[in-house]
Design a protein around this motif. Structure first.
Motif, PDB file in Angstrom:
ATOM      1  N   LEU A  18       0.813  -1.222   0.000  1.00  0.00           N
ATOM      2  CA  LEU A  18       0.000   0.000   0.000  1.00  0.00           C
ATOM      3  C   LEU A  18       0.846   1.271   0.000  1.00  0.00           C
ATOM      4  O   LEU A  18       0.289   2.376   0.077  1.00  0.00           O
ATOM      5  CB  LEU A  18      -0.911   0.004   1.235  1.00  0.00           C
ATOM      6  CG  LEU A  18      -1.904  -1.155   1.342  1.00  0.00           C
ATOM      7  CD1 LEU A  18      -2.608  -1.121   2.704  1.00  0.00           C
ATOM      8  CD2 LEU A  18      -2.930  -1.101   0.216  1.00  0.00           C
ATOM      9  N   ALA A  19       2.156   1.128  -0.102  1.00  0.00           N
ATOM     10  CA  ALA A  19       3.051   2.281   0.047  1.00  0.00           C
ATOM     11  C   ALA A  19       2.722   3.396  -0.940  1.00  0.00           C
ATOM     12  O   ALA A  19       2.650   4.582  -0.570  1.00  0.00           O
ATOM     13  CB  ALA A  19       4.505   1.834  -0.115  1.00  0.00           C
ATOM     14  N   GLU A  66       0.485   8.805  -2.090  1.00  0.00           N
ATOM     15  CA  GLU A  66      -0.354   9.715  -2.878  1.00  0.00           C
ATOM     16  C   GLU A  66      -1.319  10.485  -1.983  1.00  0.00           C
ATOM     17  O   GLU A  66      -1.527  11.693  -2.154  1.00  0.00           O
ATOM     18  CB  GLU A  66      -1.133   8.917  -3.927  1.00  0.00           C
ATOM     19  CG  GLU A  66      -1.979   9.801  -4.845  1.00  0.00           C
ATOM     20  CD  GLU A  66      -2.780   9.001  -5.859  1.00  0.00           C
ATOM     21  OE1 GLU A  66      -3.335   9.621  -6.793  1.00  0.00           O
ATOM     22  OE2 GLU A  66      -2.871   7.758  -5.714  1.00  0.00           O
ATOM     23  N   LEU A  67      -1.891   9.794  -1.003  1.00  0.00           N
ATOM     24  CA  LEU A  67      -2.809  10.440  -0.066  1.00  0.00           C
ATOM     25  C   LEU A  67      -2.082  11.509   0.741  1.00  0.00           C
ATOM     26  O   LEU A  67      -2.568  12.645   0.892  1.00  0.00           O
ATOM     27  CB  LEU A  67      -3.408   9.381   0.868  1.00  0.00           C
ATOM     28  CG  LEU A  67      -4.427   9.856   1.900  1.00  0.00           C
ATOM     29  CD1 LEU A  67      -5.646  10.475   1.233  1.00  0.00           C
ATOM     30  CD2 LEU A  67      -4.840   8.680   2.794  1.00  0.00           C
ATOM     31  N   GLY A  68      -0.915  11.156   1.251  1.00  0.00           N
ATOM     32  CA  GLY A  68      -0.146  12.123   2.028  1.00  0.00           C
ATOM     33  C   GLY A  68       0.322  13.307   1.201  1.00  0.00           C
ATOM     34  O   GLY A  68       0.309  14.449   1.672  1.00  0.00           O
ATOM     35  N   ASP A  69       0.727  13.050  -0.037  1.00  0.00           N
ATOM     36  CA  ASP A  69       1.170  14.135  -0.913  1.00  0.00           C
ATOM     37  C   ASP A  69       0.045  15.138  -1.140  1.00  0.00           C
ATOM     38  O   ASP A  69       0.285  16.361  -1.182  1.00  0.00           O
ATOM     39  CB  ASP A  69       1.662  13.584  -2.252  1.00  0.00           C
ATOM     40  CG  ASP A  69       3.013  12.888  -2.149  1.00  0.00           C
ATOM     41  OD1 ASP A  69       3.700  13.070  -1.121  1.00  0.00           O
ATOM     42  OD2 ASP A  69       3.372  12.155  -3.095  1.00  0.00           O
ATOM     43  N   TYR A  70      -1.160  14.630  -1.307  1.00  0.00           N
ATOM     44  CA  TYR A  70      -2.301  15.534  -1.531  1.00  0.00           C
ATOM     45  C   TYR A  70      -2.556  16.392  -0.288  1.00  0.00           C
ATOM     46  O   TYR A  70      -2.782  17.602  -0.394  1.00  0.00           O
ATOM     47  CB  TYR A  70      -3.554  14.734  -1.893  1.00  0.00           C
ATOM     48  CG  TYR A  70      -4.674  15.605  -2.408  1.00  0.00           C
ATOM     49  CD1 TYR A  70      -4.769  15.900  -3.769  1.00  0.00           C
ATOM     50  CD2 TYR A  70      -5.621  16.147  -1.548  1.00  0.00           C
ATOM     51  CE1 TYR A  70      -5.787  16.714  -4.258  1.00  0.00           C
ATOM     52  CE2 TYR A  70      -6.635  16.962  -2.018  1.00  0.00           C
ATOM     53  CZ  TYR A  70      -6.719  17.240  -3.381  1.00  0.00           C
ATOM     54  OH  TYR A  70      -7.715  18.061  -3.848  1.00  0.00           O
ATOM     55  N   GLU A  74       3.216   7.747   8.838  1.00  0.00           N
ATOM     56  CA  GLU A  74       4.573   7.680   8.279  1.00  0.00           C
ATOM     57  C   GLU A  74       4.526   7.261   6.806  1.00  0.00           C
ATOM     58  O   GLU A  74       5.284   7.781   5.986  1.00  0.00           O
ATOM     59  CB  GLU A  74       5.426   6.709   9.091  1.00  0.00           C
ATOM     60  CG  GLU A  74       5.742   7.228  10.500  1.00  0.00           C
ATOM     61  CD  GLU A  74       6.401   6.186  11.376  1.00  0.00           C
ATOM     62  OE1 GLU A  74       7.001   6.566  12.394  1.00  0.00           O
ATOM     63  OE2 GLU A  74       6.317   4.974  11.054  1.00  0.00           O
ATOM     64  N   ALA A  75       3.638   6.315   6.471  1.00  0.00           N
ATOM     65  CA  ALA A  75       3.506   5.880   5.076  1.00  0.00           C
ATOM     66  C   ALA A  75       3.002   7.022   4.190  1.00  0.00           C
ATOM     67  O   ALA A  75       3.310   7.072   2.992  1.00  0.00           O
ATOM     68  CB  ALA A  75       2.555   4.691   4.981  1.00  0.00           C
ATOM     69  N   ASP A  81       4.519  14.738   8.747  1.00  0.00           N
ATOM     70  CA  ASP A  81       5.300  15.040   9.941  1.00  0.00           C
ATOM     71  C   ASP A  81       4.396  15.118  11.170  1.00  0.00           C
ATOM     72  O   ASP A  81       3.226  14.710  11.127  1.00  0.00           O
ATOM     73  CB  ASP A  81       6.112  16.323   9.755  1.00  0.00           C
ATOM     74  CG  ASP A  81       5.231  17.567   9.600  1.00  0.00           C
ATOM     75  OD1 ASP A  81       4.027  17.535   9.940  1.00  0.00           O
ATOM     76  OD2 ASP A  81       5.758  18.603   9.125  1.00  0.00           O
ATOM     77  N   GLU A  82       4.912  15.650  12.251  1.00  0.00           N
ATOM     78  CA  GLU A  82       4.202  15.595  13.530  1.00  0.00           C
ATOM     79  C   GLU A  82       3.078  16.616  13.680  1.00  0.00           C
ATOM     80  O   GLU A  82       2.480  16.738  14.745  1.00  0.00           O
ATOM     81  CB  GLU A  82       5.214  15.709  14.673  1.00  0.00           C
ATOM     82  CG  GLU A  82       6.049  14.450  14.781  1.00  0.00           C
ATOM     83  CD  GLU A  82       7.328  14.621  15.571  1.00  0.00           C
ATOM     84  OE1 GLU A  82       7.533  15.711  16.153  1.00  0.00           O
ATOM     85  OE2 GLU A  82       8.124  13.679  15.592  1.00  0.00           O
ATOM     86  N   ARG A  83       2.755  17.324  12.592  1.00  0.00           N
ATOM     87  CA  ARG A  83       1.503  18.076  12.572  1.00  0.00           C
ATOM     88  C   ARG A  83       0.320  17.110  12.532  1.00  0.00           C
ATOM     89  O   ARG A  83      -0.780  17.449  12.962  1.00  0.00           O
ATOM     90  CB  ARG A  83       1.450  19.005  11.358  1.00  0.00           C
ATOM     91  CG  ARG A  83       2.451  20.146  11.390  1.00  0.00           C
ATOM     92  CD  ARG A  83       2.382  20.980  10.119  1.00  0.00           C
ATOM     93  NE  ARG A  83       1.062  21.563   9.943  1.00  0.00           N
ATOM     94  CZ  ARG A  83       0.655  22.705  10.495  1.00  0.00           C
ATOM     95  NH1 ARG A  83       1.490  23.396  11.273  1.00  0.00           N
ATOM     96  NH2 ARG A  83      -0.546  23.171  10.280  1.00  0.00           N
ATOM     97  N   ALA A  84       0.529  15.922  11.986  1.00  0.00           N
ATOM     98  CA  ALA A  84      -0.502  14.878  11.927  1.00  0.00           C
ATOM     99  C   ALA A  84      -0.392  14.014  13.176  1.00  0.00           C
ATOM    100  O   ALA A  84       0.652  13.415  13.434  1.00  0.00           O
ATOM    101  CB  ALA A  84      -0.315  14.038  10.671  1.00  0.00           C
TER     102      ALA A  84
END
Length: 331
Positions: free
Chosen positions: A96-97, A102-106, A147-148, A152-155
């Protein structure tokens, strides 16, 4: 902006009632998994479901971007059956990497603040070793998802202190000890929230101060479990938990949760929508101290509740709309 106007951004939880066929938590029961005779084929099916859930999370973020919603909580059930004892040897993250990235990039591109709220079985005040072990595995699972996504630690992960187990003070001490013993990788992601039945805002605040962890104030929980404490009088200390924590990026605003009681007979349950009177007085009181505040709506009607609350705020005195989910409020 402190002392003049406060920027308030509203978000909602996990899923949309307006976007059809976008569930982020499609699953398979353990019973149905066991019925599949080809274990490898069954695992591939779980991974396909997880990929669909991640894709639907991305659809929700696109919906949010289109409506200028900057705050969102992901469902914890993105990967079906993850953590189940019969799947202890299964690691879906490599497969699922790309989807998670892609989700995190968005989220990063649109500067969205995202989070998780692990379920109520995540209990660090427990006296039972097996419950603690499972709780730590659950926290690790959520951090691995963040992390995937490359976030960062804002999440962050938001949790409650947990049960009192017949001895309120002893359980709180045990929570602090077991929290402190966790891997720092987990501790750095966590916020603590006051509970609607056990630990109050003041008790949660005291734990946050001791552990140097930021506190998420839940106004609804305080209504039903406040014990006479004033949220406004506690607010300066709550703010300091965000400012003084070594685990919080300097640019991260404090966060609160809002919802309205479902009824007088069921005051702890969440109503479909948020009543303006359950949030606006507090916002006015703290505006002079707080430059920015993020507000998570926990109403049953999700994004529909956010839009209705924004409509109500439009007519309120001293409130200026910034975009479709944000306001400026005068002190």
């Amino acid at each position: 902006m402190a002392g003049d106007r406060m920027l308030v951004r509203f978000g909602y939880v996990a899923m949309s009632v307006l976007i059809q066929n976008a569930s982020p938590s499609r699953t398979m029961t353990a019973t149905n998994f066991k019925k599949l005779l080809d274990r490898e084929a069954a695992l591939r099916k779980l991974e396909r479901l997880a990929a669909e859930n991640i894709h639907n999370c991305l659809r929700l973020l696109r919906h949010n971007a289109g409506h200028e919603i900057h705050l969102f909580r992901f469902s914890s059930k993105i990967i079906p059956l993850y953590g189940h004892e019969m799947l202890s040897d299964w690691d879906p993250f490599p497969v699922l990497a790309r989807d998670f990235a892609e989700l995190g990039d968005y989220a990063k591109h649109h500067e969205m603040r995202v989070s998780f709220h692990p379920d109520h079985f995540t209990v660090l005040s427990t006296p039972r070793a097996e419950v603690l072990a499972n709780s730590l595995l659950t926290l690790d699972y959520h951090v691995r998802m963040l992390e995937a996504m490359g976030l960062d630690e804002r999440a962050r992960l938001n949790i409650h202190i947990g049960g009192t187990y017949g001895d309120r003070e002893k359980s709180l001490i045990r929570f602090c000890e077991q929290f402190s013993a966790m891997d720092e990788r987990l501790r750095r992601r966590i916020t603590l929230e006051n509970d609607d039945k056990t630990y109050t805002a003041l008790e949660t605040l005291q734990a946050c101060e001791q552990l140097r962890v930021p506190m998420v104030l839940d106004l609804h929980h305080h209504i039903v479990n406040g014990r006479g404490e004033s949220t406004v009088s506690l607010w300066p200390r709550i703010l300091d938990t965000w400012r003084n924590s070594p685990y919080v990026p300097a640019s991260l605003p404090p966060k609160i949760h809002i919802s309205s009681p479902k009824s007088d007979k069921d005051p702890r349950a969440h109503a479909d929508y948020v009543e303006l009177g359950d949030v606006l007085p507090f916002l006015r009181e703290v505006a002079g101290l707080t430059p920015e505040l993020d507000v998570m709506i926990e109403a049953k009607r999700k994004d529909d509740a956010l839009f209705r609350l924004m409509d109500d705020l439009k007519a309120a005195e001293g409130v200026e709309l910034v975009d479709q989910s944000s306001i400026l409020i005068r002190a």
